[in-house]
Design a protein around this motif. Structure first.
Motif, PDB file in Angstrom:
ATOM      1  N   ALA A   1      -4.678   5.896  -2.474  1.00 63.32           N
ATOM      2  CA  ALA A   1      -4.190   4.998  -3.729  1.00 63.32           C
ATOM      3  C   ALA A   1      -5.346   3.743  -3.123  1.00 63.32           C
TER       4      ALA A   1
ATOM      5  N   ARG B   1      -2.076   3.521 -10.693  1.00 64.55           N
ATOM      6  CA  ARG B   1      -2.412   2.482 -10.232  1.00 64.55           C
ATOM      7  C   ARG B   1      -2.216   0.969 -10.848  1.00 64.55           C
TER       8      ARG B   1
ATOM      9  N   LEU C   1       1.809   2.552  -6.687  1.00 62.45           N
ATOM     10  CA  LEU C   1       0.965   3.612  -7.242  1.00 62.45           C
ATOM     11  C   LEU C   1       2.699   4.272  -8.140  1.00 62.45           C
TER      12      LEU C   1
END
Length: 295
Positions: A238, A291, A269
């Protein structure tokens, strides 16, 4: 080469395989299974050069995790045969998405319009035959090339996914694996596929290598590994993907998908789409996540 084997109920087969792969894969063992009878039990086999004690401990821990009794298992020495060569001879070409995956000894007859991927079966995971690799190849082909300029393949194995991206989009792709031998195999495969100048592979655990960290944020992170490591890597993935960028995850059974989605949702996400494919009687899921944009 040695082989350990035991019989497990059909309902437990997928869980046994996943747990044993997680515990023995990094030690060079290969875990395989086959159906003993239709709708009946499965035989789980473990191949490798490691010790029987290591296998015994892995089986005991897996049984404990499943909450069942440890199975009766046998251990035998295998004949001195080049098993890699035997595997290569049994590997037949096939089409998946826009790709034609073939071994080096079957180089003719490439269908018109398909991109050839020359991958030999070997010590590094990833010939394209498994549902997880096929799922990744198919989903990669659905992406807009303008949104994948900066991509990385984490746990690259044979390099097949990085090579596919390089051939599909004709641009540089990074790859990493915690197994130095896999990195060597991936480099060789990239050269054989004519993209040695586009693919760069490094030894790395996840994204923890200077070469990989320097290229972040990524437009696309691809990881076809196992469910446990995918959860562990959620925070670093992430942090390393740009807002609006994507993460393509595979190596997980359908029943493991919810925990993966939950771990990545906590990191910002969200689910975009999935692809479920079957191998060996088990259904495997490939997940494409995106994302969220920062406000």
């Amino acid at each position: 080469m040695r082989k350990a084997g035991f019989v497990a109920p059909a309902a437990q087969r997928a869980a046994w395989e996943t747990l044993l792969e997680e515990r023995l894969g990094e030690q060079g063992f290969i875990v395989a299974s086959c159906e003993v009878s239709r709708d009946g039990p499965w035989r789980i086999d473990i191949f490798g050069d490691g010790s029987a004690v290591m296998v015994e401990e892995a089986i005991a821990r897996a049984a404990q995790a499943l909450g069942i009794a440890e199975p009766d298992w046998t251990w035998e020495e295998l004949p001195d045969i080049d098993w890699v060569a035997e595997n290569q001879r049994s590997f037949r070409p096939f089409a998946v998405g826009p790709f034609w995956v073939h071994p080096s000894h079957v180089a003719d007859g490439i269908p018109t319009g398909l991109l050839p991927l020359r991958i030999d079966a070997g010590l590094a995971f990833g010939t394209g035959t498994h549902a997880t690799t096929r799922g990744c190849l198919e989903l990669l082909a659905t992406l807009d090339p303008s949104e994948t300029a900066n991509a990385v393949d984490v746990g690259c194995g044979s390099g097949i996914l990085a090579i596919a991206m390089a051939k599909l989009w004709q641009r540089p792709v990074l790859g990493g694996d915690n197994d130095a031998e896999a990195v060597t195999v991936a480099e060789e495969n990239a050269g054989l596929n004519g993209v040695g100048d586009l693919c760069r592979f490094v030894v790395a655990a996840g994204l923890a290598a200077p070469e990989l960290a320097a290229r972040a944020p990524y437009d696309l992170i691809v990881a076809n590994i196992l469910a446990g490591p995918l959860v562990d890597l959620s925070e670093s993935f992430a942090a390393a993907v740009r807002p609006g960028g994507r993460v393509l995850l595979s190596g997980l059974l359908v029943e493991q998908a919810a925990s993966i989605l939950s771990a990545y949702a906590r990191r910002g996400l969200s689910f975009e789409r999935r692809l479920d494919l079957e191998t060996g009687g088990a259904w495997w899921r490939s997940l494409l996540l995106r994302r969220e944009f920062l406000e």
